[in-house]
Enzyme design. Sequence first.
Site, short mmCIF file in Angstrom:
data_model
loop_
_atom_site.label_atom_id
_atom_site.label_comp_id
_atom_site.label_asym_id
_atom_site.label_seq_id
_atom_site.Cartn_x
_atom_site.Cartn_y
_atom_site.Cartn_z
N GLY B 40 0.84 -1.20 0.00
CA GLY B 40 0.00 0.00 0.00
C GLY B 40 0.88 1.25 0.00
N GLY B 42 -0.63 4.56 0.31
CA GLY B 42 -1.43 5.72 0.72
C GLY B 42 -0.73 6.47 1.83
N LEU B 43 -1.50 7.22 2.62
CA LEU B 43 -0.88 8.01 3.67
C LEU B 43 -0.11 7.14 4.64
CD1 LEU B 43 -3.49 10.77 4.55
CD2 LEU B 43 -1.46 10.91 3.12
N GLY B 45 0.96 3.71 4.26
CA GLY B 45 2.02 2.93 3.62
C GLY B 45 3.11 3.82 3.03
N ARG B 331 -20.88 11.30 12.77
CA ARG B 331 -21.38 10.71 11.54
C ARG B 331 -22.45 9.65 11.75
NH1 ARG B 331 -15.62 10.29 8.27
NH2 ARG B 331 -15.60 12.51 7.81
N HIS B 402 -18.50 4.39 3.95
CA HIS B 402 -17.39 5.29 3.72
C HIS B 402 -16.06 4.78 4.28
CE1 HIS B 402 -15.19 8.93 3.25
NE2 HIS B 402 -15.08 9.16 4.52
N GLU B 426 -6.06 2.51 7.88
CA GLU B 426 -7.42 1.96 7.93
C GLU B 426 -7.41 0.44 8.03
OE1 GLU B 426 -9.95 3.26 4.69
OE2 GLU B 426 -11.69 2.17 5.44
N ARG B 436 -15.59 6.46 13.70
CA ARG B 436 -14.47 7.38 13.53
C ARG B 436 -14.99 8.81 13.38
NH1 ARG B 436 -12.28 9.83 9.39
NH2 ARG B 436 -13.23 8.58 7.74
N LEU B 442 -7.01 10.70 8.15
CA LEU B 442 -5.73 11.19 7.65
C LEU B 442 -4.74 11.25 8.80
CD1 LEU B 442 -6.99 14.09 5.34
CD2 LEU B 442 -6.54 11.72 4.75
#
Lengths: 250, 638
Positions: B40, B42-43, B45, B331, B402, B426, B436, B442
């Site tokens: 991964g 993303g932020l 990895g 949420r 989401h 995540e 969350r 992030l």
Amino acid sequence: MNLTIYVWRQKDAKDAGGFEKYTDECKGISEHMSFLEMLDVVNDRLTEKGKMPIAFDSDCREGICGTCSMVINGRPHGPWKATTTCQLHMRAFKDGDVIYIEPWRSKAFPVIQDLIVDRKAFDTIIQAGGYISTNCGSAPDANSMLIGKEVSDSAMDAAACIGCGACVAACPNSSAMLFTAAKLAHMNTLPQGKPEEAQRTLSMVGAMDSAGFGNCSNHLECEAACPKEISGQVIAAMNRGYAKASFGKR
Amino acid sequence: MNLDAHIPEGPIDQKWENAKFKFKLVNPANKRKFDIIVVGSGLAGGSAAATLAELGYNVACFCYQDSPRRAHSIAAQGGINAAKNYQGDGDSVYRLFYDTVKGGDFRSREANVYRLAQVSRNIIDQATAMGVPFAREYGGTLANRSFGGAQVSRTFYARGQTGQQLLLGVYAGLSRQIKAGRVTMFTRHEMLELVTVEGRAAGIVTRDMVSGKIESHAGHSVIMASGGYGNVFYLSTNAMGCNVTATYRAYKKGAGFANPCYTQIHPTCIPVSGDYQSKLTLMSESLRNDGRVWVPKKKEDCGKKPSQIAEADRDYYLERKYPAFGNLVPRDVASRNAKLVCDEGRGVGPGGYGVYLDFAEAIGRLGRPAVEGRYGNLFDMYQRITGDDPYSTPMRIYPAVHYTMGGLWVDYNLQSTIPGMFVLGEANFSDHGANRLGASALMQGLADGYFVIPYTLGNYLAGQNPKKIDTDHAAFKEAEKSCKERIDTFLAIDGKRTVDSFHKELGKIMWDHCGMARNEAGLKSALELIPALREEFWQNVKVPGSGATLNQSLEKAGRVADFLEFGELMVRDALERDESAGGHFREEHQSPEGEAVRDDENFAHAAVWEYKGDNATPVRHKEPMTFEHVKLATRSYK
């Protein structure tokens, strides 16, 4: 609506490729579908007939990842301004329309299959200097460096680039100037990016040239095609910066 | 299954310092002898790969996208929380910690959350140093906005593209390490199998998605940062390629999977418009700062244009029910209330599954230019998708899947139950409990990658032998063989239904029975439906083409096959958790007003599932959650 689409089909990088026409598969398309959802429907129908579905790149489908990449009726990302293919909706078309769908065309973006191209050359440009050389853990408090709102906003305007490559696909010379200049404008505008400004400019422009992209002849088709509306002015800034950096080097 | 969380000694605000001091270190000359695999980019990895490379480790990083810059972190819109207290409005590390534990409905681990709040401040410093163009005030200081579930303004943002800008910052750092030869990047590669040798993570097997080649990669540690599993619902805000394969394969190799039933339904998404729909588009939660949520008071008004419904006939139900938080309730609360009013028949738009998000008051108060400045790109996006102009008519929104709070179980050091395998972002379960808060994903991804794993990994590796691991080992060969056989099986079935049709059907089962509201009967019926669908999949799926080329149907088949097993695990977890908590709402457990009712006596624990074989029921273990600082209480946002 019922449509006729001509899609570029190419098995792999070596295959010559050519257009194939689909009509039966494009019947009963809803105007609320996104363009890619229309292709999903076509692909489902092709698969059910035992044919290979059309290979195309897409991921976030909300216009930010920059993965989707196709030329629709001669325009990268299709007819809507400031819109990626994934956000283009079938409302843009009407019953009976004929649509031509092709991959990005550029020597530096070889076709992998059908509409999928290899955009590694963009990563290579960033690797040449599209960063600020600071290791994790040594950063000062973020508010210790004041950055004016105008400066920060202008850096953000350039940083909005999603790296999709539409600028290259739109350019008659397949130039990657808008992409490279946008990254340079983002980094070189901010005070954090100043120490490496000259080296960054020279390295990234060098990497861009050696990747096989063409030069800029000021058509600004890139600006018109950019889904994030990056201004062509960044190219002028890059040229100035490049000249300055070249003199500085001597 | 050993579920010792290895929480360090000492008072909560000193645990992380104590742990860091006690960690064993790897000397600089030895670091380059260790090979680290990161799945991964993303932020989580990407920041881990770059930071570990900066420290001197040999890193190989894998992503299925064509570039690490496209990982789905890029789509996060609203912002990132940090306890900077730049606004002087009473924020602190302790308050962010408190809000996160409470927001998670008391199902997260206090020590982890406290550390998250502590390092949140460093993230903003680091990202700014990397050139992330956060929004600024005219004086040059950083700007903040407020977000759901908090009464302070602690969210940093870059227009509506905060995830993009943070990811581009991470990607820049990663690119620098790729150029330096410290990270080898494998794009368009998909992890198909985790390999363990003598009970430790030893590497992975991947498929090169262009050439179709099955390859083994060995490492002294495997770091999983492969994101969440929201696409089990087919329709979600996740990217098309997001999948559970990496984490699910690890689960089948012995990693405990914690709380799979905790899924987050985001309240502000564009409603579904038809069967062809491939994904749902999120409208940033930041819109709730200025937008007012309402539906008509009377069912008869639902068909009318919003402009024809008088102010007195509108029900601003969040403001009415939760005067303290109003439109900024967390949420899960916002989503559930939207479902509630639609189930009452007061929903708007085609199909009746939508509520209004109205900006008329904000435009009147701030003027159109100010609203444009804050949300312009979101409004444009809404107009492109729906054809409606949100400046003149209210948006229609409805909740959508989401984020997934569940994930692979990890201890305080982010190590899974398989030694040597660490899980970040995540993909793990640790920090968000059952729900969350906005702008915290992030924060967690970057906290794990930038500021936690660089310390905890060294502690593990210091006790390991740096001798090269050989991919000729029987465990690799066996894993490669099983991957190849699985691919051959998909191609040989030659049935009648497309992969997507199975995925859509699974998604519907999950949404109907294990979605925003769940009950025993529904969950039990899903436990019948899913295995039957899985059975049909293996008999009747059609995957054209070959395994030796780029083949998107084949890629999807592998992912959907895993979702078809994972969905069942999720349902099982939802059935066993006989309480309501955060995003997990069991209809049997609600107050007369329809609020979630927890059962702390029996369920104040993480449920950790252990795989026992394809034909055996997985075993449910428990890690008790104890609350020493944030007192267990009923969440109230009134």
